[in-house]
Design a protein around this motif. Structure first.
Motif, mmCIF file in Angstrom:
data_model
loop_
_atom_site.group_PDB
_atom_site.id
_atom_site.type_symbol
_atom_site.label_atom_id
_atom_site.label_comp_id
_atom_site.label_asym_id
_atom_site.label_seq_id
_atom_site.Cartn_x
_atom_site.Cartn_y
_atom_site.Cartn_z
ATOM 1 N N VAL A 9 105.047 -55.910 39.751
ATOM 2 C CA VAL A 9 105.740 -57.018 39.092
ATOM 3 C C VAL A 9 106.308 -57.979 40.129
ATOM 4 O O VAL A 9 106.167 -59.204 40.011
ATOM 5 C CB VAL A 9 106.864 -56.497 38.176
ATOM 6 C CG1 VAL A 9 107.693 -57.663 37.627
ATOM 7 C CG2 VAL A 9 106.288 -55.688 37.024
ATOM 8 N N VAL A 10 106.934 -57.435 41.171
ATOM 9 C CA VAL A 10 107.518 -58.289 42.214
ATOM 10 C C VAL A 10 106.436 -59.046 42.967
ATOM 11 O O VAL A 10 106.563 -60.248 43.252
ATOM 12 C CB VAL A 10 108.367 -57.449 43.184
ATOM 13 C CG1 VAL A 10 108.878 -58.311 44.331
ATOM 14 C CG2 VAL A 10 109.541 -56.818 42.449
ATOM 15 N N TRP A 11 105.343 -58.367 43.305
ATOM 16 C CA TRP A 11 104.251 -59.039 44.010
ATOM 17 C C TRP A 11 103.657 -60.153 43.153
ATOM 18 O O TRP A 11 103.350 -61.249 43.660
ATOM 19 C CB TRP A 11 103.163 -58.039 44.402
ATOM 20 C CG TRP A 11 103.484 -57.296 45.667
ATOM 21 C CD1 TRP A 11 103.884 -56.005 45.794
ATOM 22 C CD2 TRP A 11 103.421 -57.825 47.004
ATOM 23 N NE1 TRP A 11 104.084 -55.684 47.107
ATOM 24 C CE2 TRP A 11 103.810 -56.773 47.884
ATOM 25 C CE3 TRP A 11 103.083 -59.063 47.540
ATOM 26 C CZ2 TRP A 11 103.861 -56.940 49.265
ATOM 27 C CZ3 TRP A 11 103.128 -59.239 48.917
ATOM 28 C CH2 TRP A 11 103.515 -58.192 49.761
ATOM 29 N N LEU A 12 103.488 -59.893 41.870
ATOM 30 C CA LEU A 12 102.975 -60.932 40.978
ATOM 31 C C LEU A 12 103.965 -62.091 40.859
ATOM 32 O O LEU A 12 103.566 -63.263 40.834
ATOM 33 C CB LEU A 12 102.689 -60.343 39.598
ATOM 34 C CG LEU A 12 101.456 -59.442 39.488
ATOM 35 C CD1 LEU A 12 101.391 -58.816 38.090
ATOM 36 C CD2 LEU A 12 100.184 -60.222 39.776
ATOM 37 N N ALA A 13 105.250 -61.772 40.784
ATOM 38 C CA ALA A 13 106.268 -62.818 40.713
ATOM 39 C C ALA A 13 106.237 -63.690 41.962
ATOM 40 O O ALA A 13 106.356 -64.919 41.883
ATOM 41 C CB ALA A 13 107.653 -62.198 40.523
ATOM 42 N N LEU A 14 106.070 -63.065 43.114
ATOM 43 C CA LEU A 14 105.961 -63.826 44.358
ATOM 44 C C LEU A 14 104.708 -64.697 44.340
ATOM 45 O O LEU A 14 104.760 -65.889 44.696
ATOM 46 C CB LEU A 14 105.919 -62.869 45.549
ATOM 47 C CG LEU A 14 105.610 -63.511 46.920
ATOM 48 C CD1 LEU A 14 106.632 -64.583 47.264
ATOM 49 C CD2 LEU A 14 105.553 -62.433 48.000
ATOM 50 N N GLY A 15 103.575 -64.123 43.924
ATOM 51 C CA GLY A 15 102.340 -64.895 43.877
ATOM 52 C C GLY A 15 102.430 -66.084 42.939
ATOM 53 O O GLY A 15 101.958 -67.191 43.262
ATOM 54 N N LEU A 16 103.064 -65.897 41.786
ATOM 55 C CA LEU A 16 103.228 -66.984 40.835
ATOM 56 C C LEU A 16 104.133 -68.084 41.382
ATOM 57 O O LEU A 16 103.862 -69.284 41.201
ATOM 58 C CB LEU A 16 103.799 -66.437 39.525
ATOM 59 C CG LEU A 16 102.861 -65.553 38.702
ATOM 60 C CD1 LEU A 16 103.644 -64.817 37.605
ATOM 61 C CD2 LEU A 16 101.739 -66.378 38.080
ATOM 62 N N ALA A 17 105.224 -67.692 42.047
ATOM 63 C CA ALA A 17 106.134 -68.677 42.632
ATOM 64 C C ALA A 17 105.444 -69.473 43.731
ATOM 65 O O ALA A 17 105.605 -70.694 43.836
ATOM 66 C CB ALA A 17 107.383 -67.980 43.168
ATOM 67 N N LEU A 18 104.666 -68.790 44.570
ATOM 68 C CA LEU A 18 103.921 -69.486 45.629
ATOM 69 C C LEU A 18 102.879 -70.419 45.026
ATOM 70 O O LEU A 18 102.682 -71.540 45.517
ATOM 71 C CB LEU A 18 103.258 -68.468 46.552
ATOM 72 C CG LEU A 18 104.195 -67.671 47.466
ATOM 73 C CD1 LEU A 18 103.427 -66.566 48.177
ATOM 74 C CD2 LEU A 18 104.860 -68.598 48.490
ATOM 75 N N ALA A 19 102.211 -69.959 43.973
ATOM 76 C CA ALA A 19 101.215 -70.806 43.314
ATOM 77 C C ALA A 19 101.861 -72.058 42.732
ATOM 78 O O ALA A 19 101.303 -73.164 42.831
ATOM 79 C CB ALA A 19 100.501 -70.016 42.221
ATOM 80 N N ALA A 20 103.046 -71.907 42.126
ATOM 81 C CA ALA A 20 103.767 -73.068 41.598
ATOM 82 C C ALA A 20 104.091 -74.059 42.711
ATOM 83 O O ALA A 20 103.964 -75.282 42.541
ATOM 84 C CB ALA A 20 105.052 -72.612 40.902
ATOM 85 N N SER A 64 110.322 -68.838 45.760
ATOM 86 C CA SER A 64 109.382 -67.987 46.504
ATOM 87 C C SER A 64 110.118 -67.147 47.543
ATOM 88 O O SER A 64 109.835 -65.955 47.716
ATOM 89 C CB SER A 64 108.322 -68.854 47.184
ATOM 90 O OG SER A 64 107.583 -69.607 46.244
ATOM 91 N N ILE A 65 111.080 -67.754 48.223
ATOM 92 C CA ILE A 65 111.872 -67.015 49.219
ATOM 93 C C ILE A 65 112.639 -65.883 48.546
ATOM 94 O O ILE A 65 112.727 -64.769 49.068
ATOM 95 C CB ILE A 65 112.831 -67.973 49.948
ATOM 96 C CG1 ILE A 65 112.036 -68.962 50.812
ATOM 97 C CG2 ILE A 65 113.830 -67.195 50.809
ATOM 98 C CD1 ILE A 65 112.879 -70.060 51.425
ATOM 99 N N ALA A 66 113.191 -66.164 47.364
ATOM 100 C CA ALA A 66 113.931 -65.130 46.631
ATOM 101 C C ALA A 66 113.037 -63.946 46.302
ATOM 102 O O ALA A 66 113.444 -62.784 46.435
ATOM 103 C CB ALA A 66 114.520 -65.726 45.356
ATOM 104 N N MET A 67 111.815 -64.216 45.869
ATOM 105 C CA MET A 67 110.889 -63.129 45.544
ATOM 106 C C MET A 67 110.523 -62.323 46.788
ATOM 107 O O MET A 67 110.359 -61.098 46.729
ATOM 108 C CB MET A 67 109.624 -63.681 44.883
ATOM 109 C CG MET A 67 109.885 -64.424 43.591
ATOM 110 S SD MET A 67 110.904 -63.466 42.420
ATOM 111 C CE MET A 67 111.268 -64.722 41.202
ATOM 112 N N MET A 68 110.398 -62.992 47.930
ATOM 113 C CA MET A 68 110.123 -62.283 49.183
ATOM 114 C C MET A 68 111.257 -61.322 49.529
ATOM 115 O O MET A 68 111.023 -60.223 50.031
ATOM 116 C CB MET A 68 109.929 -63.286 50.318
ATOM 117 C CG MET A 68 108.677 -64.128 50.209
ATOM 118 S SD MET A 68 108.554 -65.320 51.579
ATOM 119 C CE MET A 68 107.155 -66.317 51.040
ATOM 120 N N LEU A 69 112.487 -61.745 49.246
ATOM 121 C CA LEU A 69 113.635 -60.893 49.542
ATOM 122 C C LEU A 69 113.589 -59.594 48.743
ATOM 123 O O LEU A 69 114.037 -58.542 49.217
ATOM 124 C CB LEU A 69 114.934 -61.640 49.238
ATOM 125 C CG LEU A 69 115.285 -62.792 50.185
ATOM 126 C CD1 LEU A 69 116.456 -63.603 49.638
ATOM 127 C CD2 LEU A 69 115.629 -62.246 51.571
#
Length: 376
Positions: free
Chosen positions: A349-360, A268-273
């Protein structure tokens, strides 16, 4: 591409790449029968057959001139992948190691993680000097020489076949081998915790696969030159190896559930970056954090299944999760491509990737196993 001249140039890359995607789907579909076989009979026969078949198919690939034959070869390679790659190897490791399981997994994935570092430049060298047909032929022969003897001569079913306990401990005189224990597939499938694990890892795979496959075009789209983007992608591969090396000793100090949660937090941190400006520091930070979490994710999945459900039916139980993760890993890059084609950028795509990582991460934090199962 030169031989498949009947297809338009713009479609050739998609058609050829489709072979790989098809192979991944076949591999996921084969996960259960392979896992069940290795649970009962070990991996020696299947992995030997897989190595022989893969060698023949790669050699056949070097001679292909028709897209239909190309796809048939990759269907076969998908079967081979199910027989010889991570999943059957992990079943064997789960059976042979208990206290040193994470270390054994790290060694295997360390070697596999370096494969691209070695074989991508080697393949390019062969391509430039021999042409693609002879390059693939050489790689096919090398595949057979290095994998068939190892699988045929060294693999054994269980430690007791060599008079050992798990972790290589010799059995004492008159000592019987410890009985393997663990949950049945039915126990796992009917447990809420198992499906929460599948959900958490599937969300994580959707997030990670979308970014990992598209990282080079994403960075180019963000203004980074193609050469630097390629170096960054390669560096992620190296950090995957580093993440596994770090994970192994920590896994002996913390529960698998805590370790998995930590991996998802890092993702999740990586996606935020990625949401920030692509400066040098941000890019390096992303490579380190994302690569480490992506690499550790593989070991985390093995550890948490073995820790909670034991090893008796590990192959069967793991294969159910593998099927879902294969679908996630195949669908995510395609979905990211469609979004990019529609919007013209990777922002969503990045926002969705972040949302998915946070959801996991959230799913993993709230998941609570009913009870632990011994892993011996």
């Amino acid at each position: 591409h030169r031989d498949l001249h009947s297809f338009p140039t713009r479609r050739s890359s998609d058609l050829l790449t489709g072979g790989f995607s098809l192979a991944m789907l076949i591999m996921g579909g084969m996960a259960y029968p392979v896992g069940a076989w290795v649970d009962r009979r070990g991996g020696r026969l299947l992995m030997t057959i897989g190595s022989i078949l893969a060698t023949l198919l790669v050699i056949a690939w070097s001679q292909v001139t028709d897209i239909g034959h190309f796809y048939l070869i990759w269907i076969g390679l998908g079967v081979c992948a199910a027989l010889v790659l991570y999943d059957p190897a992990f079943v064997i490791v789960a059976s042979w190691f208990t206290r040193r399981r994470s270390t054994a997994l790290a060694v295997i994935t360390f070697a596999a993680g370096l494969a691209s570092t070695i074989f991508v430049p080697l393949s390019d060298f062969l391509l430039q000097n021999l042409g693609w047909r002879d390059a693939i032929l050489v790689l096919g022969i090398f595949l057979g020489l290095t994998t068939i003897p190892l699988h045929a001569l060294l693999l054994r079913r269980h430690p007791e076949d060599l008079g050992l306990e798990p972790d290589g401990i010799p059995l004492q005189a008159n000592q019987t081998a410890p009985k393997r224990s663990g949950s049945s597939l039915a126990d796992a499938v009917y447990s809420r915790y198992f499906w929460m694990l599948i959900l958490a890892f599937s969300l994580s795979y959707l997030s990670a696969a979308a970014i990992r496959v598209h990282i080079i075009p994403f960075l180019i789209d963000a203004g980074i030159d193609a050469s630097s983007a390629a170096v960054a992608s390669g560096a992620i591969g190296l950090m995957q190896v580093a993440g596994r090396v770090v994970f192994a000793p920590l896994d002996t100090r913390f529960s698998a559930r805590i370790m998995v949660s930590g991996v998802f937090v890092l993702q999740s941190i990586a996606m935020m970056l990625l949401l920030g400006e692509p400066s040098g520091l941000v890019l390096v930070s992303f490579i380190v954090v994302f690569g480490a979490s992506f690499g550790a994710n593989t070991l985390a999945r093995v550890s948490i299944i073995a820790e909670h459900y034991g090893i008796l039916h590990y192959g069967r139980i793991s294969s159910v999760m593998t099927l879902f993760l294969t679908l996630a890993g195949t669908a995510a890059p395609v979905g990211a491509s469609l979004l990019y084609d529609h919007l013209g950028n990777y922002d969503l795509v990045v926002w969705l990737a972040l949302g998915l990582a946070l959801a996991a991460t959230v799913v993993m934090f709230i998941a609570r196993p009913a009870q632990a199962t011994a892993t011996t």
